[in-house]
Write a protein that holds these residues in place. Structure first.
Motif, PDB file in Angstrom:
ATOM      1  N   ALA A  15     -13.136  22.717  45.237  1.00 46.06           N
ATOM      2  CA  ALA A  15     -13.039  21.573  44.334  1.00 46.06           C
ATOM      3  C   ALA A  15     -11.647  21.483  43.717  1.00 46.06           C
ATOM      4  CB  ALA A  15     -14.102  21.675  43.244  1.00 46.06           C
ATOM      5  N   ALA A  16     -11.116  22.621  43.294  1.00 45.53           N
ATOM      6  CA  ALA A  16      -9.773  22.632  42.705  1.00 45.53           C
ATOM      7  C   ALA A  16      -8.738  22.176  43.727  1.00 45.53           C
ATOM      8  CB  ALA A  16      -9.434  24.028  42.185  1.00 45.53           C
ATOM      9  N   TRP A  17      -8.839  22.647  44.965  1.00 48.20           N
ATOM     10  CA  TRP A  17      -7.897  22.268  46.013  1.00 48.20           C
ATOM     11  C   TRP A  17      -7.909  20.755  46.231  1.00 48.20           C
ATOM     12  CZ3 TRP A  17      -8.121  24.536  51.672  1.00 48.20           C
ATOM     13  CH2 TRP A  17      -6.949  24.208  52.351  1.00 48.20           C
ATOM     14  N   LEU A  18      -9.090  20.169  46.323  1.00 53.31           N
ATOM     15  CA  LEU A  18      -9.190  18.719  46.512  1.00 53.31           C
ATOM     16  C   LEU A  18      -8.554  17.958  45.355  1.00 53.31           C
ATOM     17  CD1 LEU A  18     -12.799  18.338  47.945  1.00 53.31           C
ATOM     18  CD2 LEU A  18     -10.643  18.016  49.153  1.00 53.31           C
ATOM     19  N   GLN A  19      -8.838  18.396  44.143  1.00 55.56           N
ATOM     20  CA  GLN A  19      -8.270  17.721  42.978  1.00 55.56           C
ATOM     21  C   GLN A  19      -6.766  17.930  42.897  1.00 55.56           C
ATOM     22  OE1 GLN A  19     -10.904  19.409  39.972  1.00 55.56           O
ATOM     23  NE2 GLN A  19     -11.832  17.389  39.707  1.00 55.56           N
ATOM     24  N   LEU A  23      -3.715  15.246  42.669  1.00 61.20           N
ATOM     25  CA  LEU A  23      -2.686  15.333  41.619  1.00 61.20           C
ATOM     26  C   LEU A  23      -1.281  15.413  42.209  1.00 61.20           C
ATOM     27  CD1 LEU A  23      -4.082  17.769  38.914  1.00 61.20           C
ATOM     28  CD2 LEU A  23      -3.403  15.404  38.606  1.00 61.20           C
ATOM     29  N   GLY A  24      -1.153  16.115  43.315  1.00 59.44           N
ATOM     30  CA  GLY A  24       0.148  16.256  43.958  1.00 59.44           C
ATOM     31  C   GLY A  24       0.737  14.932  44.405  1.00 59.44           C
ATOM     32  N   ASP A  25      -0.118  13.942  44.645  1.00 59.98           N
ATOM     33  CA  ASP A  25       0.365  12.615  45.029  1.00 59.98           C
ATOM     34  C   ASP A  25       1.085  11.913  43.884  1.00 59.98           C
ATOM     35  OD1 ASP A  25      -0.656  12.902  47.588  1.00 59.98           O
ATOM     36  OD2 ASP A  25      -2.528  11.848  47.129  1.00 59.98           O
ATOM     37  N   VAL A  26       0.664  12.166  42.667  1.00 64.79           N
ATOM     38  CA  VAL A  26       1.260  11.496  41.508  1.00 64.79           C
ATOM     39  C   VAL A  26       2.135  12.422  40.661  1.00 64.79           C
ATOM     40  CG1 VAL A  26      -0.507   9.721  41.371  1.00 64.79           C
ATOM     41  CG2 VAL A  26      -0.813  11.852  40.122  1.00 64.79           C
ATOM     42  N   MET A  27       2.091  13.711  40.966  1.00 67.63           N
ATOM     43  CA  MET A  27       2.872  14.715  40.235  1.00 67.63           C
ATOM     44  C   MET A  27       3.718  15.504  41.219  1.00 67.63           C
ATOM     45  SD  MET A  27       0.562  16.739  37.462  1.00 67.63           S
ATOM     46  CE  MET A  27       1.753  17.887  36.838  1.00 67.63           C
ATOM     47  N   PRO A  28       4.890  15.005  41.584  1.00 65.43           N
ATOM     48  CA  PRO A  28       5.696  15.709  42.582  1.00 65.43           C
ATOM     49  C   PRO A  28       6.072  17.131  42.166  1.00 65.43           C
ATOM     50  CG  PRO A  28       6.861  13.784  41.719  1.00 65.43           C
ATOM     51  CD  PRO A  28       5.505  13.794  41.107  1.00 65.43           C
ATOM     52  N   GLU A  29       6.105  17.417  40.874  1.00 71.43           N
ATOM     53  CA  GLU A  29       6.458  18.763  40.421  1.00 71.43           C
ATOM     54  C   GLU A  29       5.390  19.788  40.788  1.00 71.43           C
ATOM     55  OE1 GLU A  29       4.890  16.554  36.749  1.00 71.43           O
ATOM     56  OE2 GLU A  29       6.162  16.103  38.449  1.00 71.43           O
ATOM     57  N   LEU A  30       4.201  19.330  41.150  1.00 73.89           N
ATOM     58  CA  LEU A  30       3.164  20.257  41.602  1.00 73.89           C
ATOM     59  C   LEU A  30       3.490  20.781  43.001  1.00 73.89           C
ATOM     60  CD1 LEU A  30       0.486  21.626  40.939  1.00 73.89           C
ATOM     61  CD2 LEU A  30      -0.680  19.608  41.805  1.00 73.89           C
ATOM     62  N   ARG A  46      -5.938  21.531  31.771  1.00 75.34           N
ATOM     63  CA  ARG A  46      -6.016  20.257  31.058  1.00 75.34           C
ATOM     64  C   ARG A  46      -6.164  19.096  32.042  1.00 75.34           C
ATOM     65  NH1 ARG A  46      -2.466  16.496  30.043  1.00 75.34           N
ATOM     66  NH2 ARG A  46      -0.686  17.745  30.696  1.00 75.34           N
ATOM     67  N   LEU A  47      -5.365  19.089  33.093  1.00 82.07           N
ATOM     68  CA  LEU A  47      -5.397  17.998  34.067  1.00 82.07           C
ATOM     69  C   LEU A  47      -6.714  17.936  34.843  1.00 82.07           C
ATOM     70  CD1 LEU A  47      -1.771  18.367  35.408  1.00 82.07           C
ATOM     71  CD2 LEU A  47      -2.662  16.435  34.081  1.00 82.07           C
ATOM     72  N   LEU A  48      -7.285  19.101  35.123  1.00 82.91           N
ATOM     73  CA  LEU A  48      -8.537  19.162  35.884  1.00 82.91           C
ATOM     74  C   LEU A  48      -9.768  19.197  34.988  1.00 82.91           C
ATOM     75  CD1 LEU A  48      -7.556  21.764  38.634  1.00 82.91           C
ATOM     76  CD2 LEU A  48      -7.501  19.268  38.775  1.00 82.91           C
ATOM     77  N   SER A  49      -9.551  19.199  33.680  1.00 85.69           N
ATOM     78  CA  SER A  49     -10.652  19.301  32.709  1.00 85.69           C
ATOM     79  C   SER A  49     -11.521  20.515  33.020  1.00 85.69           C
ATOM     80  CB  SER A  49     -11.508  18.033  32.704  1.00 85.69           C
ATOM     81  OG  SER A  49     -10.742  16.937  32.320  1.00 85.69           O
ATOM     82  N   ALA A  50     -10.862  21.648  33.217  1.00 86.29           N
ATOM     83  CA  ALA A  50     -11.554  22.880  33.587  1.00 86.29           C
ATOM     84  C   ALA A  50     -11.394  23.927  32.494  1.00 86.29           C
ATOM     85  CB  ALA A  50     -10.994  23.418  34.894  1.00 86.29           C
ATOM     86  N   HIS A  51     -12.309  24.874  32.469  1.00 84.37           N
ATOM     87  CA  HIS A  51     -12.189  26.019  31.571  1.00 84.37           C
ATOM     88  C   HIS A  51     -11.212  27.007  32.199  1.00 84.37           C
ATOM     89  CE1 HIS A  51     -15.403  24.857  28.885  1.00 84.37           C
ATOM     90  NE2 HIS A  51     -16.103  24.509  29.947  1.00 84.37           N
ATOM     91  N   GLY A  74       4.543  29.281  36.544  1.00 84.74           N
ATOM     92  CA  GLY A  74       3.382  28.466  36.893  1.00 84.74           C
ATOM     93  C   GLY A  74       3.012  28.589  38.362  1.00 84.74           C
ATOM     94  N   TYR A  75       2.596  27.462  38.935  1.00 81.69           N
ATOM     95  CA  TYR A  75       2.119  27.442  40.313  1.00 81.69           C
ATOM     96  C   TYR A  75       2.670  26.247  41.065  1.00 81.69           C
ATOM     97  CZ  TYR A  75      -1.274  30.903  38.836  1.00 81.69           C
ATOM     98  OH  TYR A  75      -1.852  32.038  38.350  1.00 81.69           O
ATOM     99  N   ARG A  76       2.708  26.384  42.381  1.00 81.96           N
ATOM    100  CA  ARG A  76       3.126  25.320  43.282  1.00 81.96           C
ATOM    101  C   ARG A  76       2.068  25.164  44.354  1.00 81.96           C
ATOM    102  NH1 ARG A  76       5.843  24.104  48.123  1.00 81.96           N
ATOM    103  NH2 ARG A  76       5.775  26.184  48.993  1.00 81.96           N
ATOM    104  N   LEU A  77       1.747  23.947  44.699  1.00 79.03           N
ATOM    105  CA  LEU A  77       0.800  23.661  45.766  1.00 79.03           C
ATOM    106  C   LEU A  77       1.544  23.717  47.098  1.00 79.03           C
ATOM    107  CD1 LEU A  77      -2.104  22.732  46.439  1.00 79.03           C
ATOM    108  CD2 LEU A  77      -1.313  20.390  46.188  1.00 79.03           C
ATOM    109  N   LYS A  78       1.197  24.705  47.918  1.00 80.12           N
ATOM    110  CA  LYS A  78       1.861  24.887  49.215  1.00 80.12           C
ATOM    111  C   LYS A  78       1.224  24.038  50.299  1.00 80.12           C
ATOM    112  CE  LYS A  78       2.985  28.888  50.858  1.00 80.12           C
ATOM    113  NZ  LYS A  78       2.986  30.298  51.270  1.00 80.12           N
ATOM    114  N   VAL A  79      -0.079  23.865  50.272  1.00 84.53           N
ATOM    115  CA  VAL A  79      -0.811  23.182  51.334  1.00 84.53           C
ATOM    116  C   VAL A  79      -1.480  21.944  50.743  1.00 84.53           C
ATOM    117  CG1 VAL A  79      -2.665  23.410  53.014  1.00 84.53           C
ATOM    118  CG2 VAL A  79      -1.240  25.373  52.488  1.00 84.53           C
ATOM    119  N   TYR A  80      -1.188  20.813  51.338  1.00 87.50           N
ATOM    120  CA  TYR A  80      -1.790  19.563  50.863  1.00 87.50           C
ATOM    121  C   TYR A  80      -2.018  18.606  52.002  1.00 87.50           C
ATOM    122  CZ  TYR A  80       3.291  19.158  50.371  1.00 87.50           C
ATOM    123  OH  TYR A  80       4.638  19.246  50.542  1.00 87.50           O
TER     124      TYR A  80
END
Length: 80
Positions: A15-19, A23-30, A46-51, A74-80
């Motif tokens: 679920a996190a990967w899909l979200q 997010l990566g489409d609108v947040m290039p810094e991800l 905060r962005l994913l509304s997750a605990h 932080g983190y970077r999304l490698k695979v999208y």
């Protein structure tokens, strides 16, 4: 998902990967963090509304499978 890592992930990480790909489409810094400013785990919560404890487990699995990678503070999304 056709990626071979998909079946190995728990549902929370899937679920996190899909979200995160959305997010990566609108947040290039991800995908490509700016100098010294990666997206932090708190921002992702905060962005994913997750605990934070739930997202921490999902992030751990995503990092283990090389879908996300730790960058600076932080983190970077490698695979999208």
């Amino acid at each position: 998902m056709a990626d071979r890592r998909w079946p190995l992930l728990p549902l929370s990480a899937r679920a996190a990967w899909l979200q995160l790909t959305d997010l990566g489409d609108v947040m290039p810094e991800l995908r490509q963090p700016r100098m010294g400013g990666a997206v932090t785990a708190d921002e992702l919560c905060r962005l994913l509304s997750a605990h934070s404890d739930e997202l921490a487990g999902a992030l751990r699995h995503l990092v283990e499978r090389q879908i996300m990678e730790p960058v600076a503070n932080g983190y970077r999304l490698k695979v999208y």
